[in-house]
Design an enzyme around this catalytic site. Structure first.
Site, PDB file in Angstrom:
ATOM      1  N   GLU A 127       5.756 -17.785  -6.999  1.00 10.42           N
ATOM      2  CA  GLU A 127       4.598 -18.606  -7.385  1.00 10.42           C
ATOM      3  C   GLU A 127       4.961 -19.975  -7.959  1.00 10.42           C
ATOM      4  O   GLU A 127       4.402 -20.411  -8.966  1.00 10.42           O
ATOM      5  CB  GLU A 127       3.714 -17.822  -8.374  1.00 10.42           C
ATOM      6  N   ASN A 169       8.093 -16.010  -2.724  1.00  9.56           N
ATOM      7  CA  ASN A 169       6.860 -15.217  -2.726  1.00  9.56           C
ATOM      8  C   ASN A 169       5.723 -15.987  -3.396  1.00  9.56           C
ATOM      9  O   ASN A 169       5.921 -16.575  -4.470  1.00  9.56           O
ATOM     10  CB  ASN A 169       7.137 -13.919  -3.509  1.00  9.56           C
ATOM     11  N   HIS A 205      -3.602 -11.285  -1.808  1.00  8.51           N
ATOM     12  CA  HIS A 205      -4.680 -10.781  -2.667  1.00  8.51           C
ATOM     13  C   HIS A 205      -5.977 -11.364  -2.108  1.00  8.51           C
ATOM     14  O   HIS A 205      -6.274 -12.544  -2.322  1.00  8.51           O
ATOM     15  CB  HIS A 205      -4.459 -11.222  -4.121  1.00  8.51           C
ATOM     16  N   GLU A 232       1.953  -8.078  -1.538  1.00  4.50           N
ATOM     17  CA  GLU A 232       1.120  -7.578  -2.648  1.00  4.50           C
ATOM     18  C   GLU A 232      -0.310  -7.342  -2.180  1.00  4.50           C
ATOM     19  O   GLU A 232      -1.278  -7.638  -2.888  1.00  4.50           O
ATOM     20  CB  GLU A 232       1.123  -8.580  -3.823  1.00  4.50           C
TER      21      GLU A 232
HETATM   22  O1  G3I Z   1       3.839  -3.929 -21.512  1.00  2.70           O
HETATM   23  C1  G3I Z   1       2.628  -4.038 -22.263  1.00  2.70           C
HETATM   24  C2  G3I Z   1       2.388  -2.796 -23.062  1.00  2.70           C
HETATM   25  O2  G3I Z   1       3.422  -2.653 -24.002  1.00  2.70           O
HETATM   26  C3  G3I Z   1       1.021  -2.883 -23.724  1.00  2.70           C
HETATM   27  O3  G3I Z   1       0.750  -1.686 -24.378  1.00  2.70           O
HETATM   28  C4  G3I Z   1      -0.055  -3.160 -22.700  1.00  2.70           C
HETATM   29  C5  G3I Z   1      -1.431  -3.298 -23.323  1.00  2.70           C
HETATM   30  O4  G3I Z   1      -2.094  -4.442 -22.862  1.00  2.70           O
HETATM   31  O5  G3I Z   1       0.261  -4.344 -22.013  1.00  2.70           O
HETATM   32  C6  G3I Z   1       1.470  -4.232 -21.299  1.00  2.70           C
HETATM   33  O6  G3I Z   1       1.776  -5.353 -20.528  1.00  2.70           O
HETATM   34  C7  G3I Z   1       0.917  -5.616 -19.425  1.00  2.70           C
HETATM   35  C8  G3I Z   1       1.652  -5.315 -18.136  1.00  2.70           C
HETATM   36  O7  G3I Z   1       0.873  -5.729 -17.040  1.00  2.70           O
HETATM   37  C9  G3I Z   1       1.991  -3.851 -17.959  1.00  2.70           C
HETATM   38  O8  G3I Z   1       0.832  -3.088 -17.900  1.00  2.70           O
HETATM   39  C10 G3I Z   1       0.529  -7.059 -19.525  1.00  2.70           C
HETATM   40  O9  G3I Z   1      -0.297  -7.258 -20.654  1.00  2.70           O
HETATM   41  C11 G3I Z   1      -0.195  -7.483 -18.276  1.00  2.70           C
HETATM   42  O10 G3I Z   1      -0.368  -8.896 -18.298  1.00  2.70           O
HETATM   43  C12 G3I Z   1       0.619  -7.120 -17.060  1.00  2.70           C
HETATM   44  O11 G3I Z   1      -0.115  -7.494 -15.918  1.00  2.70           O
HETATM   45  C13 G3I Z   1       0.634  -7.594 -14.725  1.00  2.70           C
HETATM   46  C14 G3I Z   1       0.597  -9.015 -14.216  1.00  2.70           C
HETATM   47  O12 G3I Z   1       1.279  -9.101 -12.985  1.00  2.70           O
HETATM   48  C15 G3I Z   1       1.250  -9.972 -15.209  1.00  2.70           C
HETATM   49  O13 G3I Z   1       1.104 -11.283 -14.801  1.00  2.70           O
HETATM   50  C16 G3I Z   1       0.028  -6.660 -13.712  1.00  2.70           C
HETATM   51  O14 G3I Z   1       0.253  -5.291 -14.130  1.00  2.70           O
HETATM   52  C17 G3I Z   1       0.694  -6.871 -12.338  1.00  2.70           C
HETATM   53  O15 G3I Z   1      -0.016  -6.140 -11.376  1.00  2.70           O
HETATM   54  C18 G3I Z   1       0.645  -8.343 -11.987  1.00  2.70           C
HETATM   55  O16 G3I Z   1       1.295  -8.507 -10.746  1.00  2.70           O
HETATM   56  C19 G3I Z   1       1.312  -9.837 -10.243  1.00  2.70           C
HETATM   57  C20 G3I Z   1       2.632 -10.025  -9.513  1.00  2.70           C
HETATM   58  O17 G3I Z   1       3.706  -9.724 -10.374  1.00  2.70           O
HETATM   59  C21 G3I Z   1       2.763 -11.433  -8.966  1.00  2.70           C
HETATM   60  N1  G3I Z   1       1.613 -11.795  -8.147  1.00  2.70           N
HETATM   61  C22 G3I Z   1       0.301 -11.575  -8.769  1.00  2.70           C
HETATM   62  C23 G3I Z   1       0.164 -10.149  -9.269  1.00  2.70           C
HETATM   63  C24 G3I Z   1      -1.198  -9.901  -9.864  1.00  2.70           C
HETATM   64  O18 G3I Z   1      -1.416 -10.684 -11.010  1.00  2.70           O
END
Ligand code: G3I
Length: 300
Positions: A127, A169, A205, A232
């Site tokens: 990105e 990516n 997406h 993705e």
């Molecule tokens: O790790 C913490 C955990 O300790 C805490 O208890 C929990 C409560 O909120 O949060 C956890 O972290 C979260 C993490 O996902 C794991 O669940 C983050 O807040 C959250 O921001 C994170 O979101 C991920 C996101 O990327 C981050 O930018 C999504 O799961 C994941 O699906 C998403 O994937 C991205 C790709 O990497 C790149 N392309 C876009 C795609 C969708 O946004």
């Protein structure tokens, strides 16, 4: 074939899913994963904040859980992601200039070296291009270390794991537009100058449909001499099943489209809360979109 993975394999492709290490104890989830998929991407566990929470201290426990699950069952692993402007550890967010450049390259080297020989394809850079009509790089702390940061990351990744395919990516690059054309121009330049790049990931997406020029866009990148991968995939909206079929057919129509990854297994696993964009419902039942993909894989 009767599963996504087997049917894709008959066409020489993998079919993968993004997986969360914390769900590997969920028997419904793991049952679908092991039955249907031939590739895994860690949804969060191999990102910069997860693997280097403190500078120079690397943690691979959750990444290893996912990698071992995959390799123990003959699945491929897509590595995601060595560099990104998001999900950087706090210490890195506070860095700039040559110190940041050095820390970024050290991260690439250490993580890619740790997993050497286990990763099918690495998202080396995620990105890095701006949304909108500029076709330019996204502003970020990494970009401000110099425009050559992307090629430096690719060279470091190649040196650390020469057997892995190295991908760029991104999202909103699924049709021919200013952003995808900016990336196209970068890849063309990298190929001309011998910068090591092997593949481009199209996150995909989507809502309701793929762009009409989705296949043509994949093909123009393939024609540069790189593989293309759908990395993705998730699709919301009432036309979901048709759109999934169209994406699947487009990949099969492009010889260098080597595989498709969906970004989660059940709707309840998706980052797109409430949008139900995946192939299995919250209980793990196959949706119409699943059948649509399977039929598209088995056609022809
Ligand atoms: O790790 C913490 C955990 O300790 C805490 O208890 C929990 C409560 O909120 O949060 C956890 O972290 C979260 C993490 O996902 C794991 O669940 C983050 O807040 C959250 O921001 C994170 O979101 C991920 C996101 O990327 C981050 O930018 C999504 O799961 C994941 O699906 C998403 O994937 C991205 C790709 O990497 C790149 N392309 C876009 C795609 C969708 O946004």
């Amino acid at each position: 074939g009767t599963t996504l993975g087997a049917s894709a394999a008959e066409k020489g492709r993998y079919f993968g899913a993004a997986v969360a290490a914390g769900k590997l104890g969920d028997s419904t989830y793991v049952g679908i994963l092991n039955r249907e998929f031939t590739s895994i991407t860690a949804e969060n566990e191999m990102k910069m904040d997860a693997t280097e929470p403190n500078q120079g201290q690397f943690t691979f426990g959750n990444g290893d859980r996912i990698v071992n699950h995959a390799l123990g069952r003959g699945m491929k692993v897509r590595g995601h992601t060595l560099t990104w402007h998001q999900q950087q550890p706090g210490w890195m967010q506070r860095m700039e200039g040559s110190a940041l450049r050095q820390a970024m390259l050290n991260h690439v080297t250490r993580v890619a070296s740790y997993y050497r020989g286990k990763i099918h394809s690495w998202d080396v850079v995620n990105e890095a291009f701006a949304d909108g009509n500029s076709g330019a790089r996204r502003d970020s702390n990494l970009q401000r270390t110099g425009n050559d940061w992307i090629e430096a990351a690719f060279r470091a990744a190649r040196a650390a794991d020469p057997g892995a395919k190295l991908c760029y990516n991104d999202y909103n690059t699924d049709g021919v537009n200013a952003k995808s054309t900016g990336i196209y121009t970068m890849v063309r330049d990298f190929k001309a100058r011998g910068v090591p790049i092997d593949c481009v990931g199209f996150q995909s997406h989507l809502t309701n449909s793929a762009p009409g020029d989705y296949q043509a866009n994949l093909q123009r990148f393939a024609d540069l001499g790189v593989d293309v991968q759908i990395t993705e995939l998730d699709i919301s909206g009432s036309n979901q099943a048709n759109a999934y079929a169209a994406v699947t057919r487009a990949c099969l129509a492009v010889a260098r489209c080597t595989g498709i990854t969906v970004w989660g297994i059940r709707d309840s696993d998706s980052w797109r809360t409430g949008q139900n964009p995946l192939l299995f419902d919250n209980s793990g039942n196959k949706k119409a979109a699943y059948t649509s993909v399977l039929n598209a894989l088995n056609a022809g």
